[in-house]
Design a protein around this motif. Structure first.
Motif, PDB file in Angstrom:
ATOM      1  N   TYR A 200       0.862  -1.183   0.000  1.00  0.00           N
ATOM      2  CA  TYR A 200       0.000   0.000   0.000  1.00  0.00           C
ATOM      3  C   TYR A 200       0.891   1.222   0.000  1.00  0.00           C
ATOM      4  O   TYR A 200       1.770   1.352   0.855  1.00  0.00           O
ATOM      5  CB  TYR A 200      -0.886   0.019   1.255  1.00  0.00           C
ATOM      6  CG  TYR A 200      -1.943  -1.052   1.258  1.00  0.00           C
ATOM      7  CD1 TYR A 200      -3.223  -0.790   0.791  1.00  0.00           C
ATOM      8  CD2 TYR A 200      -1.655  -2.331   1.720  1.00  0.00           C
ATOM      9  CE1 TYR A 200      -4.197  -1.784   0.782  1.00  0.00           C
ATOM     10  CE2 TYR A 200      -2.621  -3.329   1.722  1.00  0.00           C
ATOM     11  CZ  TYR A 200      -3.885  -3.045   1.254  1.00  0.00           C
ATOM     12  OH  TYR A 200      -4.848  -4.025   1.238  1.00  0.00           O
ATOM     13  N   GLY A 201       0.685   2.097  -0.974  1.00  0.00           N
ATOM     14  CA  GLY A 201       1.529   3.274  -1.057  1.00  0.00           C
ATOM     15  C   GLY A 201       0.878   4.374  -1.860  1.00  0.00           C
ATOM     16  O   GLY A 201      -0.319   4.329  -2.148  1.00  0.00           O
ATOM     17  N   ALA A 202       1.678   5.368  -2.218  1.00  0.00           N
ATOM     18  CA  ALA A 202       1.183   6.512  -2.978  1.00  0.00           C
ATOM     19  C   ALA A 202       2.301   7.058  -3.849  1.00  0.00           C
ATOM     20  O   ALA A 202       3.476   6.778  -3.613  1.00  0.00           O
ATOM     21  CB  ALA A 202       0.678   7.596  -2.032  1.00  0.00           C
ATOM     22  N   GLU A 203       1.893   7.825  -4.836  1.00  0.00           N
ATOM     23  CA  GLU A 203       2.871   8.437  -5.741  1.00  0.00           C
ATOM     24  C   GLU A 203       3.737   9.457  -5.001  1.00  0.00           C
ATOM     25  O   GLU A 203       4.919   9.572  -5.255  1.00  0.00           O
ATOM     26  CB  GLU A 203       2.150   9.133  -6.903  1.00  0.00           C
ATOM     27  CG  GLU A 203       1.326   8.185  -7.723  1.00  0.00           C
ATOM     28  CD  GLU A 203       1.817   8.073  -9.137  1.00  0.00           C
ATOM     29  OE1 GLU A 203       2.659   8.882  -9.547  1.00  0.00           O
ATOM     30  OE2 GLU A 203       1.348   7.162  -9.813  1.00  0.00           O
TER      31      GLU A 203
ATOM     32  N   SER B 104       7.013   4.492  -3.057  1.00  0.00           N
ATOM     33  CA  SER B 104       6.307   3.236  -2.743  1.00  0.00           C
ATOM     34  C   SER B 104       6.355   2.286  -3.926  1.00  0.00           C
ATOM     35  O   SER B 104       6.581   1.085  -3.772  1.00  0.00           O
ATOM     36  CB  SER B 104       4.850   3.532  -2.387  1.00  0.00           C
ATOM     37  OG  SER B 104       4.767   4.303  -1.226  1.00  0.00           O
ATOM     38  N   LYS B 105       6.149   2.801  -5.119  1.00  0.00           N
ATOM     39  CA  LYS B 105       6.145   1.968  -6.327  1.00  0.00           C
ATOM     40  C   LYS B 105       7.539   1.386  -6.581  1.00  0.00           C
ATOM     41  O   LYS B 105       7.674   0.219  -6.950  1.00  0.00           O
ATOM     42  CB  LYS B 105       5.673   2.796  -7.521  1.00  0.00           C
ATOM     43  CG  LYS B 105       5.477   2.018  -8.774  1.00  0.00           C
ATOM     44  CD  LYS B 105       4.273   1.100  -8.669  1.00  0.00           C
ATOM     45  CE  LYS B 105       3.960   0.542 -10.045  1.00  0.00           C
ATOM     46  NZ  LYS B 105       3.361  -0.756  -9.999  1.00  0.00           N
TER      47      LYS B 105
ATOM     48  N   ARG C  18       0.569  -7.374  -5.387  1.00  0.00           N
ATOM     49  CA  ARG C  18      -0.435  -6.364  -5.709  1.00  0.00           C
ATOM     50  C   ARG C  18       0.022  -5.046  -5.115  1.00  0.00           C
ATOM     51  O   ARG C  18       0.438  -4.983  -3.961  1.00  0.00           O
ATOM     52  CB  ARG C  18      -1.786  -6.760  -5.142  1.00  0.00           C
ATOM     53  CG  ARG C  18      -2.860  -5.766  -5.497  1.00  0.00           C
ATOM     54  CD  ARG C  18      -4.218  -6.344  -5.286  1.00  0.00           C
ATOM     55  NE  ARG C  18      -5.196  -5.475  -5.916  1.00  0.00           N
ATOM     56  CZ  ARG C  18      -6.337  -5.888  -6.362  1.00  0.00           C
ATOM     57  NH1 ARG C  18      -6.659  -7.159  -6.291  1.00  0.00           N
ATOM     58  NH2 ARG C  18      -7.180  -5.049  -6.888  1.00  0.00           N
ATOM     59  N   TYR C  19      -0.072  -3.998  -5.931  1.00  0.00           N
ATOM     60  CA  TYR C  19       0.220  -2.647  -5.462  1.00  0.00           C
ATOM     61  C   TYR C  19      -1.107  -1.910  -5.360  1.00  0.00           C
ATOM     62  O   TYR C  19      -1.899  -1.930  -6.302  1.00  0.00           O
ATOM     63  CB  TYR C  19       1.154  -1.917  -6.442  1.00  0.00           C
ATOM     64  CG  TYR C  19       1.443  -0.509  -6.007  1.00  0.00           C
ATOM     65  CD1 TYR C  19       2.407  -0.251  -5.036  1.00  0.00           C
ATOM     66  CD2 TYR C  19       0.740   0.560  -6.530  1.00  0.00           C
ATOM     67  CE1 TYR C  19       2.666   1.037  -4.613  1.00  0.00           C
ATOM     68  CE2 TYR C  19       0.986   1.864  -6.111  1.00  0.00           C
ATOM     69  CZ  TYR C  19       1.951   2.091  -5.153  1.00  0.00           C
ATOM     70  OH  TYR C  19       2.197   3.371  -4.722  1.00  0.00           O
ATOM     71  N   VAL C  20      -1.356  -1.263  -4.219  1.00  0.00           N
ATOM     72  CA  VAL C  20      -2.597  -0.522  -4.010  1.00  0.00           C
ATOM     73  C   VAL C  20      -2.249   0.925  -3.687  1.00  0.00           C
ATOM     74  O   VAL C  20      -1.538   1.201  -2.716  1.00  0.00           O
ATOM     75  CB  VAL C  20      -3.429  -1.139  -2.849  1.00  0.00           C
ATOM     76  CG1 VAL C  20      -4.667  -0.291  -2.576  1.00  0.00           C
ATOM     77  CG2 VAL C  20      -3.810  -2.574  -3.162  1.00  0.00           C
TER      78      VAL C  20
END
Length: 108
Positions: free
Chosen positions: A10-13, A25-26, A48-50
């Motif tokens: 779980y992350g963000a740009e 995160s990515k 899975r990336y969310v």
């Protein structure tokens, strides 16, 4: 081992305030996937990336993404199955241990 183990990041740009000098995160998701594949192969772990600000409209991903935002967790947050195994700067040793506890063993 015949069962798939799910690893979710779980992350963000945008970088979290505490993670200024860390990869995004990515980037950490890609790094984890490559490291795990090298050690254990590609057969038993699904990834899975969310995005926590734009989660998929399905449970449990949407609910946990909201939790990450509401509780100001340091992202990325890494889960193996339903267990949090890393926050902010995940450690490979901890992720490997969680995978091995679920029956995964290094490929030869």
């Amino acid at each position: 081992m015949n069962q798939q183990i799910e690893l979710v990041v779980y992350g963000a740009e945008v970088l979290c305030a505490s993670c200024v000098n860390l990869p995004s995160s990515k980037e950490q998701y890609d790094w984890l996937q490559a490291a795990i594949s090298r050690k254990y192969g590609d057969d038993y772990v699904t990834y899975r990336y969310v995005d926590i600000y734009n989660p998929p409209n399905e449970e449990p991903y949407q609910q946990f993404a909201e939790k990450v935002v509401e509780e100001d967790m340091i992202f990325p947050v890494v889960l193996v199955e339903d267990e949090i195994v890393g926050e902010g700067n995940p450690r490979l040793k901890t992720v490997y241990k969680a995978l091995e506890e679920r029956g995964l063993s290094p490929s030869s």
